[in-house]
Structure formats: structure tokens, C-alpha cells
Design a protein around this motif. Structure first.
Motif, PDB file in Angstrom:
ATOM      1  N   ARG A   2       0.852  -1.295   0.012  1.00  0.00           N
ATOM      2  CA  ARG A   2      -0.016   0.142  -0.055  1.00  0.00           C
ATOM      3  C   ARG A   2       0.900   1.296   0.013  1.00  0.00           C
ATOM      4  O   ARG A   2       1.715   1.485   0.912  1.00  0.00           O
ATOM      5  N   LEU A   3       0.554   2.202  -1.038  1.00  0.00           N
ATOM      6  CA  LEU A   3       1.376   3.354  -1.088  1.00  0.00           C
ATOM      7  C   LEU A   3       0.412   4.436  -0.506  1.00  0.00           C
ATOM      8  O   LEU A   3      -0.768   4.734  -1.239  1.00  0.00           O
ATOM      9  N   VAL A   4       0.962   5.183   0.439  1.00  0.00           N
ATOM     10  CA  VAL A   4      -0.155   6.429   0.836  1.00  0.00           C
ATOM     11  C   VAL A   4       0.740   7.605   0.681  1.00  0.00           C
ATOM     12  O   VAL A   4       1.833   8.076   1.457  1.00  0.00           O
ATOM     13  N   LEU A   5       0.176   8.482  -0.224  1.00  0.00           N
ATOM     14  CA  LEU A   5       0.846   9.690  -0.705  1.00  0.00           C
ATOM     15  C   LEU A   5      -0.020  11.100  -0.119  1.00  0.00           C
ATOM     16  O   LEU A   5      -1.199  10.618  -0.079  1.00  0.00           O
ATOM     17  N   PRO A   6       0.453  12.211  -0.262  1.00  0.00           N
ATOM     18  CA  PRO A   6      -0.264  13.231   0.217  1.00  0.00           C
ATOM     19  C   PRO A   6      -1.553  13.427  -0.667  1.00  0.00           C
ATOM     20  O   PRO A   6      -2.830  13.658  -0.163  1.00  0.00           O
ATOM     21  N   VAL A   7      -1.432  13.181  -1.933  1.00  0.00           N
ATOM     22  CA  VAL A   7      -2.571  13.487  -2.918  1.00  0.00           C
ATOM     23  C   VAL A   7      -3.273  12.150  -2.952  1.00  0.00           C
ATOM     24  O   VAL A   7      -4.821  12.218  -3.076  1.00  0.00           O
ATOM     25  N   THR A  17       3.144  -1.439   4.020  1.00  0.00           N
ATOM     26  CA  THR A  17       2.655  -0.077   3.668  1.00  0.00           C
ATOM     27  C   THR A  17       3.977   1.051   3.741  1.00  0.00           C
ATOM     28  O   THR A  17       4.467   0.909   4.654  1.00  0.00           O
ATOM     29  N   ILE A  18       3.876   1.746   2.716  1.00  0.00           N
ATOM     30  CA  ILE A  18       4.957   2.893   2.547  1.00  0.00           C
ATOM     31  C   ILE A  18       4.010   4.299   2.564  1.00  0.00           C
ATOM     32  O   ILE A  18       3.183   4.256   1.716  1.00  0.00           O
ATOM     33  N   THR A  19       4.192   4.991   3.875  1.00  0.00           N
ATOM     34  CA  THR A  19       3.672   6.267   3.864  1.00  0.00           C
ATOM     35  C   THR A  19       4.566   7.434   3.633  1.00  0.00           C
ATOM     36  O   THR A  19       5.631   7.471   4.054  1.00  0.00           O
ATOM     37  N   LEU A  20       4.236   8.464   2.884  1.00  0.00           N
ATOM     38  CA  LEU A  20       5.238   9.465   2.256  1.00  0.00           C
ATOM     39  C   LEU A  20       4.399  10.772   2.781  1.00  0.00           C
ATOM     40  O   LEU A  20       3.447  10.982   1.929  1.00  0.00           O
ATOM     41  N   SER A  21       4.781  11.497   3.713  1.00  0.00           N
ATOM     42  CA  SER A  21       4.139  12.507   4.145  1.00  0.00           C
ATOM     43  C   SER A  21       4.712  14.096   3.315  1.00  0.00           C
ATOM     44  O   SER A  21       5.447  13.760   2.468  1.00  0.00           O
ATOM     45  N   PRO A  22       3.947  15.009   3.299  1.00  0.00           N
ATOM     46  CA  PRO A  22       4.489  16.247   2.444  1.00  0.00           C
ATOM     47  C   PRO A  22       5.676  16.617   2.750  1.00  0.00           C
ATOM     48  O   PRO A  22       6.551  17.053   1.996  1.00  0.00           O
TER      49      PRO A  22
END
Length: 186
Positions: A29-34, A57-62
């Protein structure tokens, strides 16, 4: 949509697709800001939408992206990896190496010469102001967090939640005591 974007970039990078092909059938799962999405890695090293639960899960914040512009090592520490961290790290490393070739994509629409000129102009226009803007965003975030606290820190949230829990427990004890007193007075 996320799978299509990543597959488009992977089509220009055979080494990255080969690295992903080592994990066929795995779900990330990729979680990007947009946008975000749960994706299955295909045997050919591309992505497809997944319906089941993600293994990693890979989460990338702004702030990851603003830091990435200046210091990729520091940005990698801001990426959130959950679940199977070995899988998440491997996929994250492959995705970090992907590069979007804007000139190649534009050349299919407007031709090689026009695409080269557009990318050159975009680099001149967006390069310095973009760097200044992203640095300003980092500085404003730090200012709002530390000097003029508009952004709440984790410690403040934890303190508040702890206070609410204490108040709830105290109220429950008070209600139990009042109930015992009312029973004794009868």
C-alpha cells in the motif's frame, strides 16, 4: 490511477521493473499526500490494483517531498514503513530510483525539439523559485511548530489525551462515590 502512473515510469526503467519482479504477487500500500492505493506486484515487475489487505505500507508525508529536494538520505528517514518492513524497504528503494523523463513524455505529444525547449524552460522557471519555495515551506512548518504553535506536536497531543483520560477516570470515581453516599443516606 497510481498503478498506471508507476507502470508508465517503470516502462522506461527495465532495471527497476526487474527488481520488482523478484516479489510477484506481493501486496503493498502506498500512501501519498494526494493519492494512495493498494497494489499487487506482477511477475513482469509492474503494478496492478489489489483488492486484498496489504502486506506492507509505505507512507510519504508532504515533508518527505520537501526534504527529498535537498537531502535524499534525510528524506528516506521520514518515510513510514509498516507491516513487512523488508518488502516495504525493497519496494521503496526501487520507487526512489524511478525518474520521470518529462522530455520523453512530451516528445510524443509535441516532438523532440519542442519537448527539449519546454523542459529547459521549466527547469529555468521552476528551479530556483521551487527550491526557495520548498525551503520556505520547511521553515514555516518549523516556525509554526516551535515558535508560534499553530501545528500541534505529538507530545502536546499525548499530554492532552492523558489529561482527558485522567479526567474521565476521576469523574467515574466521583460518580461512584456520589452513588454510594446517596445509598447510605436512604
Amino acid at each position: 490511477m497510481l498503478a498506471r502512473i508507476l507502470n508508465r515510469m517503470l516502462s522506461h526503467d527495465a532495471a527497476a521493473a526487474a527488481a520488482l519482479a523478484k516479489y510477484p504477487g506481493r501486496v503493498v500500500r502506498l500512501v501519498l499526500p494526494v493519492l494512495s492505493g493498494t497494489l499487487t506486484i506482477q511477475p513482469d515487475g509492474t503494478f496492478d490494483r489489489a483488492t486484498g489487505p496489504a502486506e506492507a505500507t509505505i507512507t510519504l508525508s508532504p515533508t518527505f517531498f520537501t526534504t527529498w529536494l535537498f537531502d535524499r538520505d534525510a528524506a528516506s528517514k521520514k518515510a513510514g514503513l509498516n507491516g513487512d518492513t523488508e518488502l516495504a524497504a525493497a519496494v521503496g528503494q526501487v520507487l526512489a530510483g524511478l525518474r520521470w523523463d518529462m522530455a520523453e513524455e512530451l516528445s510524443q505529444l509535441v516532438g523532440d525539439v519542442a519537448a527539449h525547449r519546454i523542459t529547459w524552460l521549466a527547469g529555468k522557471i521552476g528551479g530556483v523559485p521551487g527550491a526557495i519555495g520548498s525551503r520556505l515551506l520547511i521553515e514555516l512548518t518549523e516556525y509554526w511548530r516551535d515558535e508560534a504553535p499553530l501545528v500541534v506536536t505529538k507530545r502536546h497531543v499525548d499530554d492532552f489525551c492523558g489529561g482527558v483520560d485522567t479526567l474521565r477516570d476521576d469523574l467515574a470515581r466521583l460518580e461512584a462515590r456520589l452513588e454510594r453516599l446517596s445509598i447510605k443516606s436512604l
